[in-house]
Design an enzyme around this catalytic site. Structure first.
Site, PDB file in Angstrom:
ATOM      1  N   THR A  50     -19.710  44.337 -56.538  1.00 28.31           N
ATOM      2  CA  THR A  50     -18.769  45.417 -56.831  1.00 28.31           C
ATOM      3  C   THR A  50     -18.514  45.400 -58.332  1.00 28.31           C
ATOM      4  O   THR A  50     -19.056  44.555 -59.038  1.00 28.31           O
ATOM      5  CB  THR A  50     -17.435  45.210 -56.099  1.00 28.31           C
ATOM      6  N   CYS A  51     -17.655  46.309 -58.824  1.00 24.73           N
ATOM      7  CA  CYS A  51     -17.455  46.301 -60.270  1.00 24.73           C
ATOM      8  C   CYS A  51     -16.638  45.090 -60.714  1.00 24.73           C
ATOM      9  O   CYS A  51     -16.623  44.739 -61.884  1.00 24.73           O
ATOM     10  CB  CYS A  51     -16.843  47.600 -60.754  1.00 24.73           C
ATOM     11  N   HIS A 100     -12.156  31.384 -49.568  1.00 24.43           N
ATOM     12  CA  HIS A 100     -12.433  32.379 -50.602  1.00 24.43           C
ATOM     13  C   HIS A 100     -12.844  33.714 -49.981  1.00 24.43           C
ATOM     14  O   HIS A 100     -12.270  34.753 -50.297  1.00 24.43           O
ATOM     15  CB  HIS A 100     -13.541  31.861 -51.536  1.00 24.43           C
ATOM     16  N   GLU A 115      -5.553  46.315 -52.744  1.00 28.53           N
ATOM     17  CA  GLU A 115      -6.328  47.561 -52.803  1.00 28.53           C
ATOM     18  C   GLU A 115      -7.314  47.590 -51.634  1.00 28.53           C
ATOM     19  O   GLU A 115      -7.849  46.548 -51.246  1.00 28.53           O
ATOM     20  CB  GLU A 115      -7.033  47.701 -54.162  1.00 28.53           C
TER      21      GLU A 115
END
Lengths: 423, 275
Positions: A50-51, A100, A115
């Site tokens: 992802t970014c 994690h 988010e």
């Protein structure tokens, strides 16, 4: 016994310059996953890109070699030398890895905690991996569990349902005033960037039509076109206030452009249908006194900011709840994982002893060819009893200790003591 | 038997109320679901209570105060559950269930013996008149709860405290719509309740209207709601004003139902006081 390893970097360990070079494009991700899967020491593999993060999850029999393989893979695929980014990488395995992944999926590790996109991104990556058949039992189980943990966090905490950006707060507020946004009209006064952003959010939330008015007619038309809306001359503002339900204003005007008296008249003409003003201009465009009129609601930029900050605080509180959920789930998963190793160890221990017993018994029996059936049976029983007695201790211990977190070490000890891994 | 069932109902309403309040305070989504089921079970057991008592008494059990309070609570819960299927506003339960609980607790401390019906009340008009009156009142009770929530939510949105509690409350528009719907359904029912009462009065006492305190207060209540309806349709009174009116109107409903009997003397005194 295979183990899952993770090599990755994220927004905390690596700058965007590194992240953008390590990131894998969405297109062709399946090819990358297959290449990863074909590395000599890896048995399963998945790439999450992802970014904000690039993470490679893999199952391997030899964690050390596996990690080297992945690092080499990253360098090679991105035409970098390992030394350029090695210090930004983190390597995890075992309980830490499980924790994690569960935190990432639950959006606790995100830049903006809570988010909602990250779960979809992981699911997307998993879909690609599954379709390319690069995952197996271990990763499948691990990811499915991560999805269910994320879902639990969503339903049991309100971590995800608070808006933390100003433009999104505006949408959230609109939903508190209006039952639904479908079919509503939004009026934009002025043409600031913030206006556009808020309008975009509102359109996504179902707003039907955007009206734009501006002192400069060309700008009004330009913005209206972008939203397939309607441009209105600035002089028609009072008329527009009759049509629109939500007004977003951000003009450069030094004075107030919508006055309380005007709004009082308009709300009567509207038969008290509510009006929601969002004033993001500084200096403000809308008379603050407007908020005192019944059925008229006004939020200025500070008010929006205030709500956003309150929501962020609330999220932090919810995040603590979520961490507790993740911790219990991690423990459960690790226990399950250890029990995986337990059963095969016990079985192979029994098999090995049984094999030894049969071999030794056969040897002894050849030395006494004339022994009777009765003696034969006695020897058989004797050897069986001895094996049973010897194994009783270790197996009971394994079964008991296999259930707590130390279980793994006992499995290792037993394996070493009885040399179970040799065949 | 009906008394035991009544207690079961009371306990179910109590548990329902507690779960709904947990939902209100801790935003635990599942609590609303549990609360609704408890309230639903309470409603079923309340139905059985009513039927059994009807069979035992031989007349519609809405004669003394115990029965009337219980009937009122039953109607409120019933119409809440019905309304819930239309508007997904769980939080209303956190306001409706305490109201029903209070009514039924009050009913619980009153004597529960089945009263003998005075000859004047032996008529089919009894269930008809009372049902219309109470159904109307129960719907106004929902409007009252929606009004209270409206005022809270309006206060929060206006004062820019839109986080926290506000998050759990429905949108102002939905609350206002519930208010309006309740008004348009409750008002005709109240009207029919008053008319059937008048007709029955003609049969029983020989005059349609005798300015008995209950009649007077029903008229006051009717006028209040009529005014609200008129203002709403003519000048678009909605939102805060409508919410306040719904609360005031329900105050009049309660006074007509309870205040009149406890404070004023008249023809409508419940059987247990008149003997």
């Amino acid at each position: 016994m295979k183990e899952v390893i993770l090599v990755g970097l994220n927004h905390r360990t690596a700058h965007v310059e590194i992240r953008e070079r390590i990131a894998f494009p969405e297109e062709g991700l399946d090819r990358y996953m297959k290449a990863l899967y074909n590395l000599p020491n890896l048995a399963e593999g998945l790439i999450l890109s992802t970014c904000n993060r690039v993470e490679i999850y893999a199952a391997t029999k030899d964690p050390e070699k596996g990690v080297e393989d992945i690092k080499g893979f990253l360098a090679q695929e991105h035409h970098l030398s390992l030394s350029e980014f090695e210090d930004t990488l983190y390597v995890l395995q075992g309980e830490e890895l499980v924790k994690h992944l569960f935190r990432v999926a639950s959006s606790l590790d995100s830049m903006v905690v809570g988010e909602p996109q990250i779960l979809g991104q992981i699911k997307g990556a998993y879909r690609v991996a599954h379709a390319s058949k690069t995952t197996g039992t271990l990763l499948n189980k691990l990811l499915h569990k991560a999805f269910s943990v994320a879902k639990r966090v969503r339903t049991e905490t309100s971590i995800g349902n608070r808006a933390v950006s100003v433009s999104f707060v505006a949408v959230e507020l609109a939903k508190k005033i209006f039952a639904h946004l479908e079919g509503r009209e939004v009026l934009i006064i002025g043409a600031g960037e913030m206006c556009e952003l808020a309008a975009q959010h509102l359109v996504r939330a179902g707003v039907q039509k955007i009206l734009v008015t501006n002192r400069t007619w060309e700008r009004a038309i330009e913005l209206a076109e972008r939203f397939h809306g309607e441009a209105l001359p600035f002089s028609e503002l009072p008329h527009a206030l009759l049509r629109a339900d939500i007004i977003i204003s951000s003009t450069g005007s030094p004075d107030v452009i919508v006055r309380k008296e005007e709004v009082s008249t308009i709300i009567r003409q509207r038969k008290q249908r509510p009006l929601f003003f969002i004033d993001i201009a500084v200096p403000r465009d809308i008379d603050p006194q407007v908020n005192t009129i019944d059925n008229v609601y006004l939020y200025d930029i500070d008010d929006l900011q205030g709500v956003a900050e309150a929501n962020i605080k609330d999220r932090q509180h919810e995040a603590r709840k979520a961490e507790t959920i993740v911790a219990t789930e991690v423990e459960q998963f690790c226990r399950w994982y250890q029990s995986l190793e337990l059963v095969p160890t016990i079985v192979s221990l029994q098999e090995k002893m049984e094999e030894m017993r049969k071999k030794e018994l056969a040897k002894t029996l050849t030395a006494f060819p004339k022994c009777s059936d009765k003696e034969h049976r006695a020897m058989e029983a004797l050897s069986e009893a001895i094996v049973k007695k010897i194994l009783h201790g270790p197996i009971t211990l394994l079964k008991k200790q296999g259930r707590n977190s130390e279980g793994e070490s006992y499995v290792d000890v037993v394996k070493k003591l009885f040399q179970l891994d040799e065949e | 038997m009906n008394v035991y069932l009544f207690q079961v109902t009371l306990i179910l309403y109590l548990c329902g109320t507690i779960t709904y309040l947990i939902y209100l305070i801790f935003t635990y989504e599942r609590a609303a679901w549990v609360g609704r089921y408890l309230l639903g079970l309470g409603f079923i057991s309340h139905c059985l209570t009513f039927i059994l008592r009807y069979i035992e008494a031989g007349h519609t059990p809405v004669v003394n105060l115990h029965e009337s309070l219980s009937f009122f609570a039953w109607m409120i819960v019933g119409f809440f559950l019905l309304m819930r299927s239309q508007y997904k506003v769980e939080i209303l339960g956190a306001f409706v269930s305490p109201l029903a609980l209070l009514l039924i607790i009050w009913a619980a401390v009153l004597p529960k013996a089945i009263p003998t019906l005075p000859p004047a009340l032996k008529s089919w008009w009894l269930p008809i008149h009372v049902t219309f009156a109470f159904v109307g009142d129960a719907i106004f009770a929902l409007a009252f709860c929606a009004g209270v929530i409206y005022l809270i939510q309006e206060r929060l949105v206006k004062s820019k405290r839109a986080g926290g509690v506000s998050q759990r409350l429905p949108s102002l528009e939905v609350l206002d719509e519930i208010n309006y719907r309740a008004l348009t359904i409750g008002f005709p029912l109240l009207t029919i309740g008053i008319i059937t009462g008048a007709v029955w009065a003609e049969y029983a006492w020989g005059s349609y209207w005798s300015w008995d305190p209950k009649e007077t207060w029903s008229l006051i209540t009717w006028l209040l709601y009529a005014a609200l309806l008129h203002q709403r349709l003519r000048v678009g009174w909605r939102g805060k004003k409508a919410a306040i009116m719904a609360i005031v109107g329900f105050g009049a409903v309660l006074f007509t139902f309870l205040g009149v009997n406890l404070l004023l003397e008249g023809l409508h005194t419940y059987v247990q006081w008149s003997g």
